[in-house]
Structure formats: structure tokens, C-alpha cells
Design an enzyme around this catalytic site. Structure first.
Site, PDB file in Angstrom:
ATOM      1  N   ALA A 116       0.555  -0.849   0.233  1.00  0.00           N
ATOM      2  CA  ALA A 116      -0.079  -0.017  -0.420  1.00  0.00           C
ATOM      3  C   ALA A 116       0.877   1.748   0.385  1.00  0.00           C
ATOM      4  O   ALA A 116       0.093   2.050  -0.163  1.00  0.00           O
ATOM      5  CB  ALA A 116      -1.390   0.385   1.328  1.00  0.00           C
ATOM      6  N   ASN A 172       0.755  -3.675   7.838  1.00  0.00           N
ATOM      7  CA  ASN A 172       1.677  -4.551   6.977  1.00  0.00           C
ATOM      8  C   ASN A 172       2.768  -3.179   6.322  1.00  0.00           C
ATOM      9  O   ASN A 172       3.912  -3.562   6.257  1.00  0.00           O
ATOM     10  CB  ASN A 172       1.171  -5.401   5.912  1.00  0.00           C
ATOM     11  CG  ASN A 172       0.341  -5.568   6.123  1.00  0.00           C
ATOM     12  OD1 ASN A 172       1.049  -7.282   6.770  1.00  0.00           O
ATOM     13  ND2 ASN A 172      -0.843  -6.418   6.306  1.00  0.00           N
ATOM     14  N   HIS A 200      -1.198   6.697   4.074  1.00  0.00           N
ATOM     15  CA  HIS A 200       0.528   6.495   4.776  1.00  0.00           C
ATOM     16  C   HIS A 200       1.118   7.680   4.539  1.00  0.00           C
ATOM     17  O   HIS A 200       1.506   7.733   3.338  1.00  0.00           O
ATOM     18  CB  HIS A 200       0.909   4.641   4.335  1.00  0.00           C
ATOM     19  CG  HIS A 200      -0.255   4.146   4.750  1.00  0.00           C
ATOM     20  ND1 HIS A 200      -0.591   3.940   5.559  1.00  0.00           N
ATOM     21  CD2 HIS A 200      -0.538   3.356   3.574  1.00  0.00           C
ATOM     22  CE1 HIS A 200      -0.771   2.577   5.676  1.00  0.00           C
ATOM     23  NE2 HIS A 200      -1.617   2.119   4.270  1.00  0.00           N
TER      24      HIS A 200
END
Ligand code: NAD
Length: 251
Positions: A116, A172, A200
Site C-alpha cells: 500500500a 503491514n 500512509h
């Protein structure tokens, strides 16, 4: 090529949908085999025994849970290369070292997709100059983090190895960034009811320069914990592994 997938959830379904693009035959295993029969219909195999599942696999994808990595990766790596998605499991130094030794002894590999986030290529390159600091801030809607808060709340601040224990299927990225940097990231996990994306932010300080990357990801329609980009990253990784690349772009 026969691609064998552990886990018939959101990611398992996605691999099945992209079977045509990948040009592979598929075999699935899940502790809930009924989920695999649903994913497969008539056009792939389902194993209910793990030993039988491993027979004849060219490449194995773990798309299940950190527990599944601990449970199955030692056996898989004695036979085939393995794509690991529950990357948090690899923050356990003992498991990481053990899997690395098995892979070395059996000539196999562990592959971790970028998932991601963006910037894994640059982080790997910066490592060669020496990385001084790595930070990751992950902000998601409270629902995606499985909490109920009415205002923006910092749920966690600490090292990546602790973050993956607190949020085993949600962060993750902090494990992927830490493994790429060769240095444990410091992590902040934030629940924010005003966001509907998985955000993120990565900051890296190195002798060769500084990196700031922000990705604002659309959650997967079937599973808000997983970003669509992570799913697409897996498909791209699998394409690279199953098809000979005549031109390879990126680090
Ligand atoms: N690194 C990345 O970019 C990335 C992206 C997406 C998902 N993930 C991770 O991949 C995993 C799967 O994601 P998902 O969205 O498909 O989850 P999911 O919950 O939709 O499906 C997981 C499936 O795996 C099965 N499973 C779990 N543990 C098992 C075990 N020990 N043995 C056998 N079967 C087991 C479950 O029964 C379930 O059907 C999660 O750990 C998730 O965090 C990582």
C-alpha cells in the site's frame, strides 16, 4: 505455471479474478475450505490438506494472516518461492532468520510486494548510503482500524515491531518499510473519523538525502483494512514473477 494461494479471502478472490491476466493455473487452501469452493467455482483446485496443497506448486502466495506465515512458510520454502503479504510476521527476528536460512538452504526466495505504499525503491537505494531515521504515520477511518472514536485519536506510538502486534492485519506497510530500510521504523497509528481513505506518510532521513512520501489510498470495496493499491501491487508483483520480464523498470 501453478500458483498456489493460502487464503481465500479478499486477496485470494482478487488473485482468482486476475487469473486470466496472469495466465496461471490456481490452487487454493484455507482453514475454511468452503470459502475456496466459493472463490473457485469450477476453474481452479481446492485442497483441504496442506501437504496435498503443496504438491506441484511453482509459486506460493500467502494471503491469510501472520499466523499462517509462522505456520506454513517453513514448509513452503523447502519447496517453492513464496510471496508474503502478512509482512508483519517477518518483524519477528527469530522467524525472519529461520526463514532466511531455510530459503538459503533450499535455493528459494521470499518476495514482499511494495503493497500500500510508494517509495520502497528509494528506501532500498538510500539504505546503501546509510539510513538514520525512518518514520511512518498511518491514518485510517476508525472502522478500518476496528475502533470506535468520535474525534481524531492517536491509537499507537512506538516501534514497528510493536505496531504489528497491536494491529496484525492493518499496518503491514510499517513492516515493509522497516524491512526495506534495514532499520525499524517509528510508527504512529491514527484513527480519524473525517477520513475515508487509508493514508500512509513515510519520512526517511539518510546521508544521501531525505524522503517524504504520502499515499492516500482508496480502501478495497470488500475489505476496508486493505488498500486497493496493495491489491494492485500484488497483481503487478505476480505478473513479474510468472512472466519473463524483457524490460524491467525500477529498483
Ligand atoms: N502487504 C500488503 O500489501 C497486503 C495487502 C493486502 C492484504 N495483506 C494481508 O494479507 C492477509 C490477507 O488479507 P485479506 O484481506 O485477504 O484477508 P481476509 O480476512 O479477507 O482473508 C484471509 C483468509 O485467510 C484464511 N486464513 C487466515 N489464517 C489462516 C491460517 N492460519 N490457515 C489457513 N487459512 C487461514 C481465513 O480463513 C480467510 O479466509 C492479511 O494478513 C492482510 O493483512 C497485506
Amino acid at each position: 505455471m501453478r500458483l498456489c494461494v493460502i487464503g481465500c479471502g479478499n486477496v485470494g478472490r482478487l488473485v482468482a479474478k486476475n487469473r486470466g491476466v496472469l495466465g496461471v493455473s490456481l490452487k487454493f487452501f484455507d482453514r475454511h475450505p468452503e470459502r475456496c469452493f466459493e472463490v473457485c467455482k469450477d476453474d481452479c483446485e481446492v485442497s483441504t490438506s496442506f501437504d496435498e496443497f503443496l504438491e506441484g506448486c511453482d509459486l506460493v502466495v500467502e494471503a491469510a494472516s501472520p499466523e499462517a506465515v509462522r505456520q506454513y512458510a517453513p514448509q513452503v520454502l523447502r519447496k517453492a518461492d513464496m510471496v508474503v503479504l502478512s509482512v508483519g510476521a517477518l518483524m519477528d527476528k527469530e522467524l525472519y532468520g529461520r526463514l532466511l536460512r531455510i530459503a538459503e538452504n533450499y535455493g528459494t526466495s521470499i518476495v514482499v510486494p511494495s503493497g500500500a505504499v510508494a517509495g520502497i525503491d528509494a528506501i532500498k537505494a538510500l539504505k546503501n548510503a546509510g539510513i538514520e531515521e525512518v518514520q511512518v504515520i498511518t491514518t485510517k477511518n476508525p472502522k478500518a482500524l476496528g475502533v470506535n472514536v468520535e474525534e481524531k485519536t492517536v491509537l499507537f506510538e512506538g516501534p514497528a515491531s510493536e505496531a504489528v502486534k497491536r494491529f496484525p492485519t492493518n499496518v503491514n506497510v510499517v513492516a515493509t518499510v522497516s524491512l526495506a530500510a534495514g532499520k525499524e521504523a517509528t510508527v504512529k497509528v491514527v484513527a480519524d473519523p473525517s477520513v475515508d481513505k487509508n493514508v500512509h506518510e513515510i519520512r526517511v532521513k539518510s546521508k544521501a538525502g531525505e524522503l517524504y512520501v504520502k499515499v492516500t489510498n482508496v480502501p478495497s470495496p470488500d475489505n476496508p483494512k486493505t488498500s486497493l493499491l496493495a491489491a494492485l501491487s500484488l497483481i503487478e508483483t505476480l505478473k513479474e514473477l510468472v512472466k519473463k520480464q524483457r524490460i524491467r523498470i525500477g529498483t
